[in-house]
Design an enzyme around this catalytic site. Sequence first.
Site, PDB file in Angstrom:
ATOM      1  N   ARG B  90      86.414 -97.935  11.359  1.00 55.92           N
ATOM      2  CA  ARG B  90      85.783 -99.110  11.965  1.00 55.92           C
ATOM      3  C   ARG B  90      85.438 -98.865  13.432  1.00 55.92           C
ATOM      4  O   ARG B  90      84.424 -99.362  13.930  1.00 55.92           O
ATOM      5  CB  ARG B  90      86.706-100.327  11.829  1.00 55.92           C
ATOM      6  CG  ARG B  90      86.959-100.804  10.405  1.00 55.92           C
ATOM      7  CD  ARG B  90      85.740-100.986   9.564  1.00 55.92           C
ATOM      8  NE  ARG B  90      86.058-101.467   8.218  1.00 55.92           N
ATOM      9  CZ  ARG B  90      86.310-100.673   7.167  1.00 55.92           C
ATOM     10  NH1 ARG B  90      86.276 -99.360   7.278  1.00 55.92           N
ATOM     11  NH2 ARG B  90      86.550-101.207   5.982  1.00 55.92           N
ATOM     12  N   GLU B  93      82.427 -96.755  13.411  1.00 53.42           N
ATOM     13  CA  GLU B  93      81.282 -97.606  13.065  1.00 53.42           C
ATOM     14  C   GLU B  93      80.790 -98.376  14.291  1.00 53.42           C
ATOM     15  O   GLU B  93      79.584 -98.529  14.499  1.00 53.42           O
ATOM     16  CB  GLU B  93      81.704 -98.574  11.961  1.00 53.42           C
ATOM     17  CG  GLU B  93      80.598 -99.468  11.442  1.00 53.42           C
ATOM     18  CD  GLU B  93      81.089-100.317  10.275  1.00 53.42           C
ATOM     19  OE1 GLU B  93      81.574 -99.748   9.281  1.00 53.42           O
ATOM     20  OE2 GLU B  93      81.004-101.558  10.362  1.00 53.42           O
ATOM     21  N   SER B 116      84.013 -93.114  32.242  1.00 56.50           N
ATOM     22  CA  SER B 116      84.919 -91.977  32.062  1.00 56.50           C
ATOM     23  C   SER B 116      85.884 -92.213  30.906  1.00 56.50           C
ATOM     24  O   SER B 116      86.410 -93.314  30.744  1.00 56.50           O
ATOM     25  CB  SER B 116      85.722 -91.739  33.344  1.00 56.50           C
ATOM     26  OG  SER B 116      86.572 -90.621  33.169  1.00 56.50           O
TER      27      SER B 116
END
Lengths: 149, 149, 149, 149, 149, 149, 149, 149, 149, 149
Positions: B90, B93, B116
């Site tokens: 997830r 995704e 960063s």
Amino acid sequence: MTTRLELTEKIVRIKIEQDLSWSELAALADDLSKEFVTAGLLGQMTLPKQAAEAIGGKLGLDAFEIKLLQVPPYRGSLPTSVPTDPLIYRFYELVSVYGTTFKALIHEEFGDGIMSAIDFRMDMQREPNTAGDRVAITMSGKFLPYKSY
Amino acid sequence: MTTRLELTEKIVRIKIEQDLSWSELAALADDLSKEFVTAGLLGQMTLPKQAAEAIGGKLGLDAFEIKLLQVPPYRGSLPTSVPTDPLIYRFYELVSVYGTTFKALIHEEFGDGIMSAIDFRMDMQREPNTAGDRVAITMSGKFLPYKSY
Amino acid sequence: MTTRLELTEKIVRIKIEQDLSWSELAALADDLSKEFVTAGLLGQMTLPKQAAEAIGGKLGLDAFEIKLLQVPPYRGSLPTSVPTDPLIYRFYELVSVYGTTFKALIHEEFGDGIMSAIDFRMDMQREPNTAGDRVAITMSGKFLPYKSY
Amino acid sequence: MTTRLELTEKIVRIKIEQDLSWSELAALADDLSKEFVTAGLLGQMTLPKQAAEAIGGKLGLDAFEIKLLQVPPYRGSLPTSVPTDPLIYRFYELVSVYGTTFKALIHEEFGDGIMSAIDFRMDMQREPNTAGDRVAITMSGKFLPYKSY
Amino acid sequence: MTTRLELTEKIVRIKIEQDLSWSELAALADDLSKEFVTAGLLGQMTLPKQAAEAIGGKLGLDAFEIKLLQVPPYRGSLPTSVPTDPLIYRFYELVSVYGTTFKALIHEEFGDGIMSAIDFRMDMQREPNTAGDRVAITMSGKFLPYKSY
Amino acid sequence: MTTRLELTEKIVRIKIEQDLSWSELAALADDLSKEFVTAGLLGQMTLPKQAAEAIGGKLGLDAFEIKLLQVPPYRGSLPTSVPTDPLIYRFYELVSVYGTTFKALIHEEFGDGIMSAIDFRMDMQREPNTAGDRVAITMSGKFLPYKSY
Amino acid sequence: MTTRLELTEKIVRIKIEQDLSWSELAALADDLSKEFVTAGLLGQMTLPKQAAEAIGGKLGLDAFEIKLLQVPPYRGSLPTSVPTDPLIYRFYELVSVYGTTFKALIHEEFGDGIMSAIDFRMDMQREPNTAGDRVAITMSGKFLPYKSY
Amino acid sequence: MTTRLELTEKIVRIKIEQDLSWSELAALADDLSKEFVTAGLLGQMTLPKQAAEAIGGKLGLDAFEIKLLQVPPYRGSLPTSVPTDPLIYRFYELVSVYGTTFKALIHEEFGDGIMSAIDFRMDMQREPNTAGDRVAITMSGKFLPYKSY
Amino acid sequence: MTTRLELTEKIVRIKIEQDLSWSELAALADDLSKEFVTAGLLGQMTLPKQAAEAIGGKLGLDAFEIKLLQVPPYRGSLPTSVPTDPLIYRFYELVSVYGTTFKALIHEEFGDGIMSAIDFRMDMQREPNTAGDRVAITMSGKFLPYKSY
Amino acid sequence: MTTRLELTEKIVRIKIEQDLSWSELAALADDLSKEFVTAGLLGQMTLPKQAAEAIGGKLGLDAFEIKLLQVPPYRGSLPTSVPTDPLIYRFYELVSVYGTTFKALIHEEFGDGIMSAIDFRMDMQREPNTAGDRVAITMSGKFLPYKSY
């Protein structure tokens, strides 16, 4: 103009030509965050009718294009499975480095399940800091437990 | 025991056998968050001497293993470039769907540069919600501008 | 002309047609090195306004194209993850062969962290040598320590 | 102990156990830089007899292992074609972002050919800087022109 | 006509239409072999001015196209990392099967180093044989020793 | 000892321990070249009984191992589809750069078909040269025409 | 016994040795389907305490192994991203062929969102048929709408 | 209009422009389900003549396009082997997580063989549920036993 | 001995040690072809009880191993998706070159559907030929039509 | 019309428009099978002059296109290394499942070598069967022994 990808390229071009910002465009959409609207204009979210018409009007899109913004897209905004752009890669690196940590701590707190990437919202803000400003991202996703059956 | 990967597997095993939690282990490390310590024990961060010795002692690690926790690891905690575990996927995704949005909004706010992933901290908390509790993650990374030269 | 990739191809074509060199083009940009400007014209860096306008004017670019040079690009200049061009491959080979050496020696000197690829500059020069001239490349990147938290 | 990879893992382990540094080990090799010796001990270069014996003796390697350090290895020190470790990835990113720039500028200066990765040397130094010290890397590779025939 | 790839396709088309052979085209280039010229016309080598002009004239190329033949190309002539064409695959198979043998025997004869693919020439001839003619390929590449430093 | 890969590793180890060369080992095989025998000992060719027994005896292999050298192996000597070792990569690079040239010239000379990689022999020799010795490789493979049917 | 993968292999072996069926094993778990329990024993689901102890006892697992069955696993049961086993491949083929159809029809019925693979249950039954029995699979997953924010 | 992929894109565009639903289009085809017809219009199934003509007429397709809908397509509707769209990915995830469970239970019930993906039908329905409606998918594929011979 | 892969390696080893042929082993199985039995012994097919016991007895397998031969295996006998062994690659090449031809001609003869790889048999024979003997392979697979629904 | 791929697409389109079959087209070629001609028209084989002219005339191809059919193509008819089309995938599956069996049995019958995919012919026929007709494919390829040298 046929595909959502071509529409995204067209929107990006008009935005540059007209010196518009994503925030200005998002302000035309009632009750929607800049994060959601930007994702929609970049071909990753489905815009509501009001937002599609208001922003489409501003950008000079035609009727089909305004409808297309309201159709669920085939999602996935990156050309390769490992992103080459350094800004986006840093997020991928966080998943690579911290992925097992996310998993360990979420399971410890919530049990077996996942953080939803669908019932999800996020927010990006500037965090002023004397050692250099920081990017602050907050994410909130519903915990979804695996159910036994 | 030779490699960091084998050490990670050993730590995970002992933690299960002794019914320890990541939070309990992290509490043994002075001034360190549970996120950082867990990442260290999972082979992704370098633990300071105090933390390595306190936690290594608790887990019954030997002298070499305690030293190994203090050596910068070869990072990357996932066996495949696209993660197969649903919880970790997830997050991948989110990078895939929101990657170009992250890029658009950070550039709009900060100009050209990146967030960063090194000068970075994160925090994971339970966010109570009557419609189902949520996973709340906050990230803070220093903005690093591209410098022209 | 819509995308940055198409603009790069156009710039390369005009440069060949007009017998221009990268150094000549870079000389039109105030205070910028030939390395930075070439990377910008090849679609990898964001040119400042002065440079975009001066070089765009020389090349006969239109207003949108000159703006596009000032927008942070989606970086990554190679068509495959392992480059096929022999000149570029040699640099990839150096990462493949010397990668763990870079890591060992930088950690030994600086502790855990990375060399920034953002706060970074590089310079390429001819190094005369009776056994055949050499390519001399110097790189300088800020060391960024991992911070515990 | 059979393969070079196993020997590398053994050397890394002994170095940690005995609190040795790469620089100390390299100092045992006559006329060799720390960069070359470290690469050799990490399985990427062929050590000369004197260096293999002096360092092998210090590390307590057996006769076969000392011979193995003198055999040209199957090079390539990374487990994946795109490296996952952030320090090493930054070098890969430089190739990805600057690859076409390297190519353009080297061809402009030297004509068609490559920078050798074989007749090559490199040096890594700390570059003190009030805004944070920098990693300075200098590379020197012989230019090899493509010959027509 | 913009890119080298499009130029290669155009050259191949004209050659078929005009019933020309690679050998005939190569004969127009002073002092160059058919192997080098064919590689150049297929977008893999940089042709000298005389050759580009003589062959470009024969093929009816325009001024930009003739210049483009004199620019070092982004090399790599195959669409996939493992070639699908059976003729070309057989050479890849030889590398796969004999690669470690090449390495073992060259190191035994020359020590650590490589055969240059830059300071290199090759020749392809028909070798008459009563059991069926054979393809005879001779390659000659300069041995480049790894240098210690 | 079960698999051919393990046998190859064992042979390489014994060869190093006993300071043997591939040429010496090949000399024990009647009427076979050093190229063929080395490929066989590296797990890529099937050795005839005489060669397997003579060389196996010299190396101290057991009866099963000597039989295993006479069984057709699962060929392919490289761990990745694009080789990482620089010496072997140069051959891969030649296929990548010259692949379409091989195809064009062989078809021009022979018509449609391939060069056999099975009915094939090769020879590697040192070619003395005042500018640096060269690696000379000659290959000879039967031309196999595609047959229409 | 250290990892979940090794535990899965052990369970499969004992099941074969003792002529047990997945259904028999699942019957030992209160209120759980054969689908869920089998997935748990194959390392893909977290078994509740009662199920882990009852089945672990039957199989003769030790205390650590019984605990390990109750820990959320790193999911993903296939060795390659495209499965090679024909039975499993057919399901992958259905995703490949019908994926866009699933997407079109679910969006038409429900709007933008997904079918949950977490709040999900499935059932596999034999469907008798004179033309050959059929495999009947029913799946039920909660529809999760994308929320705008 | 030449290829099936272009035809699919055209059909999707017209459907959006004319505010048609897949169910409406499927209703024009005698005796066919919405699942089969949608798959056909998305380029994955061969439509019978009646369906192609009725739907093609409604959409205003020309004679060649209507014929093309009746030709078996090159199947596979996804641009990458691991799908990036979250809705489709969830089905891929089910194959990844439950693949070995499907295999275990089908073999236990039927013996060695597969569920056909050719002699196959499926149905997608809304399953009302007070905790949120569910997507109900039923699949039925003929069991095909491996035959010994 | 735990997995089917290890069992395959053991069978191959014993076969070499005892100088057995696949045909001899297959002759111990009632009514089964050498093709089916060899595939079973190489871990790709499920052997019937009689065959497993007769051949297992001949090879000296233990009771678990004989049972394992009767369990449907996770199929797929090749270590990479594109096979590296030349003999096996030639079959892959036939699929690559003739795949669209198979598709065109089977659809022309049978309509839309596939040739089953499950209800399938094959036979390999030597075809004597004065120009060199030939390998003759006959395959027979049931045609399975796509059914509309 | 420039490339062979575009010519294949054009031929497929005309064939559909004119309701031609591959068998009809192949009948125009003297002494050639439907398998060879179809492969040629699909861009995988080189057609002889007579066939190219007869079929090209029937299809209304121009002079360049008819010549192009007589030029050896860059072979490989599939868009991905693992084919997604179910009909073609079944053949790939046969190579995956039976590959090591092909290898074992051909080596047992013929010794070390391969079945040629060049000196090769194949034939596809309908095999009537009361349980459903079958696809019968016969292949015949010359055995090519590895030669020692």
